[in-house]
Design a protein around this motif. Structure first.
Motif: not given
Lengths: 238, 248
Positions: B91-97, B102-109
């Motif tokens: 739900x939330x990561x799309x907003x951060x992107x 970046x997708x890699x940054x959000x996934x790592x976080x």
């Protein structure tokens, strides 16, 4: 039941069936739990002061599988539909119809999990009294289903709700259940203490006390009423 | 935004959740304390590796039960943390992107957040056990539990990605119980475990834990290899599935 309520029930059932993996897991997990636990529960019972045999342990595993799966399903389905339910009510559907739809879904899931559990027990063990065993497992599943619905009104996070369900279940298993030969008011007050006694007696064809049936029924009525009241209030609050 | 900054941001969401923080302490406290105080105080014999040899040791059953309840609790809670953190991520990561990460940054976080929460859950569980039980080698005992916790957190992440919220919940309520609660528990499986039980994700960590809990020194190199193999394999599968999902 009103026609709009039936529509909501069909829609909920369709939503559930659109995710066949959920249905598959409801069918797969009870056998896994029963097979894994049947011998282990008997051994474990001796560790914590009980004296369950293997057949009794299997009966308890079947009851736990149905109860925990129905409780989890009821909690997550009810939590997920909170916003949609509010919109349906705004659109004119009566809160009682939406609550009836939730109750019907919980009953369906409890029936399914109880039936799967009993079938696995029949296939793997000698069952003393089939009807009483099915009744006890079904009632335990309904009690956990009601608790799941009730919890969904007051605990709004997936993680927190899951932790609470696990906590209740572990207390039930360690303190309230025949696993530890739970006795006294603390044991009696836990949700599936009396249905567990009935399930075990049914497995080994031991006498079933009338008081166990009465308390199981009272617990079921109380948790169902509480869940219904909470769900109705949630609708009127939105 | 850097992954650490996003992890800190995501952690703040949990800081404000008093109910969750309370449950993170109460659940291990009740699970482990109940296990210790409801167990018959009699000795139990089980196999451990000591001085390079497999030997039978006899220990008080409440100690064994208290020790084994730590990875059971950590696995239960960590798997749910992994599952629901990843469900929330959808739900939330799309907003951060959209906000520029970046997708890699959000996934790592997100994965770092899961490791932090899992470590907290595990350390709380270990802390509760230490009230009544002193492991022979504390650092190894903690390591074993963190390994089990992170392994099950990654299983929770995979469950979220592959079977979703409800299916994942069904699985995470049962897998830790079957694996660690039954097949790795020396109170329930006596003698040498069957080979297939050693292939389960909880095997390596639990053997390490029994070694650390009840024998001096470190002997379970094979168990450590099993635990690390599971961890690496799961990390690889999670990264593969996550990258497939993100590119859809």
């Amino acid at each position: 039941m009103s026609s709009p309520a039936q529509e909501v029930i069909y829609a909920s059932a369709k939503q559930y069936l659109r995710e066949p993996v959920n249905l598959a897991l409801l069918l797969i997990i009870p056998p896994l739990l029963i097979v894994a636990m049947s011998g282990a529960l008997s051994t474990f019972s001796n560790v914590i002061g009980g004296n369950l045999g293997q057949r009794a342990g299997s009966g308890l595993a079947g009851l736990w599988a149905a109860a925990i799966l129905t409780g989890v399903a009821s909690f997550f389905l009810s939590l997920a539909s909170a916003c949609v339910d509010g919109r349906l009510i705004l659109a004119g559907l009566r809160p009682s119809a939406v609550t009836a739809a939730h109750a019907a879904m919980t009953i369906l899931i409890a029936l399914l999990t109880a039936a799967v559990s009993v079938l696995i027990l029949l296939a793997t063990q000698d069952v003393g009294r089939l009807a009483a065993l099915f009744g006890a497992i079904f009632v335990a599943a309904l009690i956990y289903g009601s608790l799941g619905s009730l919890l969904s009104v007051y605990v709004h996070g997936d993680l927190e709700g899951s932790f609470v369900i696990i906590l209740i279940f572990m207390l039930d298993a360690f303190v309230g259940g025949p696993l530890a030969a739970g006795r006294g008011i603390a044991a009696d007050l836990l949700p599936v203490h009396f249905p567990s006694e009935v399930a075990i007696a049914s497995m080994i064809d031991a006498p079933i006390h009338d008081s166990w049936l009465v308390w199981s029924g009272l617990y079921l009525v109380a948790t169902s009423l509480l869940a219904t009241y909470a769900l109705m209030r949630r609708r009127t609050m939105q | 935004m850097k992954p650490l900054a996003i992890t800190a941001l995501l952690l703040r969401e949990y800081e404000r959740n008093g109910l969750l923080l309370g449950l993170l302490v109460v659940v291990p406290l009740i699970f482990i304390t109940l296990a210790i105080y409801t167990t018959e105080d009699i000795p139990i014999s089980f196999l451990v590796r000591d001085g390079g040899e497999q030997v039978t040791v006899s220990k008080p059953m409440p100690d064994v039960h208290g020790a084994i309840m730590v990875p059971i609790t950590a696995a239960f809670l960590a798997s749910l943390v992994g599952l629901f953190t990843m469900v929330g991520a959808a739900r939330n990561d799309a907003r951060l992107i959209v906000a520029g990460a970046s997708s890699v940054t959000v996934t790592s976080a997100r994965l770092a957040l899961i490791v932090v929460l899992t470590t907290v859950v595990t350390l709380v569980s270990v802390g509760v056990a230490l009230i009544d039980f002193r492991p022979a080698v504390l650092w190894s005992f903690v390591t074993a539990n963190v390994l089990v916790g992170v392994t099950y957190a990654l299983i929770g992440v995979l469950a979220a990605l592959l079977v979703g919220r409800l299916g994942g919940a069904f699985l995470m309520f049962t897998l830790p119980m079957i694996d660690i609660g039954i097949y790795q528990d020396p109170m329930l499986v006596s003698g040498e475990q069957a080979f297939w039980m050693k292939l389960l994700p909880g095997f390596g960590g639990t053997r390490l834990l029994l070694d650390a809990g009840f024998t001096p020194g470190f002997d379970e190199w094979t168990a450590l290899a099993f635990a690390l193999a599971w961890l690496l394999a799961l990390t690889g599968v999670v990264i593969f599935v996550l990258s497939s999902v993100r590119h859809k």
